[in-house]
Design a protein around this motif. Structure first.
Motif, PDB file in Angstrom:
ATOM      1  N   MET A  67      -5.612  27.760  -6.754  1.00  0.00           N
ATOM      2  CA  MET A  67      -6.889  27.607  -6.081  1.00  0.00           C
ATOM      3  C   MET A  67      -7.097  26.149  -5.680  1.00  0.00           C
ATOM      4  N   SER A  68      -7.443  25.927  -4.448  1.00  0.00           N
ATOM      5  CA  SER A  68      -7.632  24.583  -3.914  1.00  0.00           C
ATOM      6  C   SER A  68      -9.055  24.101  -4.148  1.00  0.00           C
ATOM      7  N   ASN A  69      -9.188  22.825  -4.451  1.00  0.00           N
ATOM      8  CA  ASN A  69     -10.504  22.202  -4.597  1.00  0.00           C
ATOM      9  C   ASN A  69     -10.863  21.411  -3.346  1.00  0.00           C
ATOM     10  N   ARG A  70     -10.139  21.635  -2.268  1.00  0.00           N
ATOM     11  CA  ARG A  70     -10.379  20.868  -1.051  1.00  0.00           C
ATOM     12  C   ARG A  70     -11.683  21.307  -0.404  1.00  0.00           C
ATOM     13  N   ASN A  71     -12.420  20.319   0.058  1.00  0.00           N
ATOM     14  CA  ASN A  71     -13.678  20.558   0.753  1.00  0.00           C
ATOM     15  C   ASN A  71     -13.626  19.961   2.145  1.00  0.00           C
ATOM     16  N   HIS A  72     -14.376  20.580   3.026  1.00  0.00           N
ATOM     17  CA  HIS A  72     -14.536  20.085   4.386  1.00  0.00           C
ATOM     18  C   HIS A  72     -15.963  19.570   4.493  1.00  0.00           C
ATOM     19  N   TYR A  73     -16.095  18.270   4.645  1.00  0.00           N
ATOM     20  CA  TYR A  73     -17.394  17.626   4.778  1.00  0.00           C
ATOM     21  C   TYR A  73     -17.663  17.388   6.266  1.00  0.00           C
ATOM     22  N   TYR A  74     -18.842  17.765   6.705  1.00  0.00           N
ATOM     23  CA  TYR A  74     -19.286  17.531   8.078  1.00  0.00           C
ATOM     24  C   TYR A  74     -20.381  16.469   8.014  1.00  0.00           C
ATOM     25  N   LEU A  75     -20.093  15.308   8.577  1.00  0.00           N
ATOM     26  CA  LEU A  75     -21.001  14.165   8.518  1.00  0.00           C
ATOM     27  C   LEU A  75     -21.433  13.779   9.922  1.00  0.00           C
ATOM     28  N   SER A  76     -22.533  13.062  10.017  1.00  0.00           N
ATOM     29  CA  SER A  76     -22.927  12.497  11.303  1.00  0.00           C
ATOM     30  C   SER A  76     -23.435  11.079  11.100  1.00  0.00           C
ATOM     31  N   ILE A  77     -23.280  10.304  12.153  1.00  0.00           N
ATOM     32  CA  ILE A  77     -23.743   8.917  12.190  1.00  0.00           C
ATOM     33  C   ILE A  77     -24.543   8.766  13.482  1.00  0.00           C
ATOM     34  N   ASP A  78     -25.824   8.449  13.338  1.00  0.00           N
ATOM     35  CA  ASP A  78     -26.693   8.373  14.510  1.00  0.00           C
ATOM     36  C   ASP A  78     -26.416   7.154  15.378  1.00  0.00           C
ATOM     37  N   ASP A  79     -26.086   6.033  14.788  1.00  0.00           N
ATOM     38  CA  ASP A  79     -25.901   4.792  15.553  1.00  0.00           C
ATOM     39  C   ASP A  79     -24.659   4.065  15.034  1.00  0.00           C
ATOM     40  N   ILE A  80     -23.517   4.384  15.611  1.00  0.00           N
ATOM     41  CA  ILE A  80     -22.262   3.803  15.131  1.00  0.00           C
ATOM     42  C   ILE A  80     -22.238   2.277  15.286  1.00  0.00           C
ATOM     43  N   GLY A  81     -22.990   1.763  16.234  1.00  0.00           N
ATOM     44  CA  GLY A  81     -23.039   0.313  16.439  1.00  0.00           C
ATOM     45  C   GLY A  81     -23.645  -0.445  15.273  1.00  0.00           C
TER      46      GLY A  81
END
Length: 116
Positions: A1-15
Motif C-alpha cells: 500500500m502506497s502512502n503517496r499523496n497528491h497535493y493540489y496547491l495554489s499561489i495567488d501572486d507568484i511575484g
C-alpha cells in the motif's frame, strides 16, 4: 500500500511568493522554476540543513523534518491569475508545509489532497 499523496496547491501572486529569510527563500519568478526548486527541496536535505544550521540549537531540531522523498514530483502552471502546483510525494504534510513556508512563505494555499 502506497502512502503517496497528491497535493493540489495554489499561489495567488507568484511575484511576491518568497520566504521571509533570504537564505532560504525561493528567488525565482516562473512556475517552472518554482516547481523545480520545490521538487529539489523535497528530494534532498540541502534546504533543511540550511534551516537547521540557523536554529539556536541545531541538534535539538526534530529529525522528522529532515525526511526526504527521492521520488517527489512537482509541476506548476499558470491558471487564470494564479499558479497551480501539483505535488506528488510520500512526505507528511508537516514536512511539505515547512519546506513551502521556508521557500515561499504563507503565499500558498492547499486546495485539495488525494491519495496518489
Amino acid at each position: 500500500m502506497s502512502n503517496r499523496n497528491h497535493y493540489y496547491l495554489s499561489i495567488d501572486d507568484i511575484g511576491h511568493a518568497h520566504g521571509a529569510d533570504p537564505a532560504l527563500a525561493w528567488q525565482g519568478s516562473s512556475p517552472d522554476d518554482l516547481a523545480a526548486t520545490l521538487q529539489e527541496a523535497l528530494r534532498g536535505t540541502a534546504l533543511f540543513e540550511r534551516w537547521r544550521a540557523m536554529q539556536p540549537d541545531p541538534d535539538a531540531v526534530d529529525a522528522g523534518l529532515a525526511a526526504t522523498d527521492p521520488q517527489a514530483q512537482a509541476s506548476a502552471r499558470l491558471a487564470d491569475l494564479r499558479v497551480d502546483v501539483d505535488l506528488v510525494t510520500d512526505l507528511p504534510m508537516h514536512v511539505v508545509r515547512s519546506r513551502l513556508n521556508w521557500l515561499i512563505g504563507p503565499s500558498w494555499k492547499l486546495r485539495d489532497m488525494r491519495a496518489a
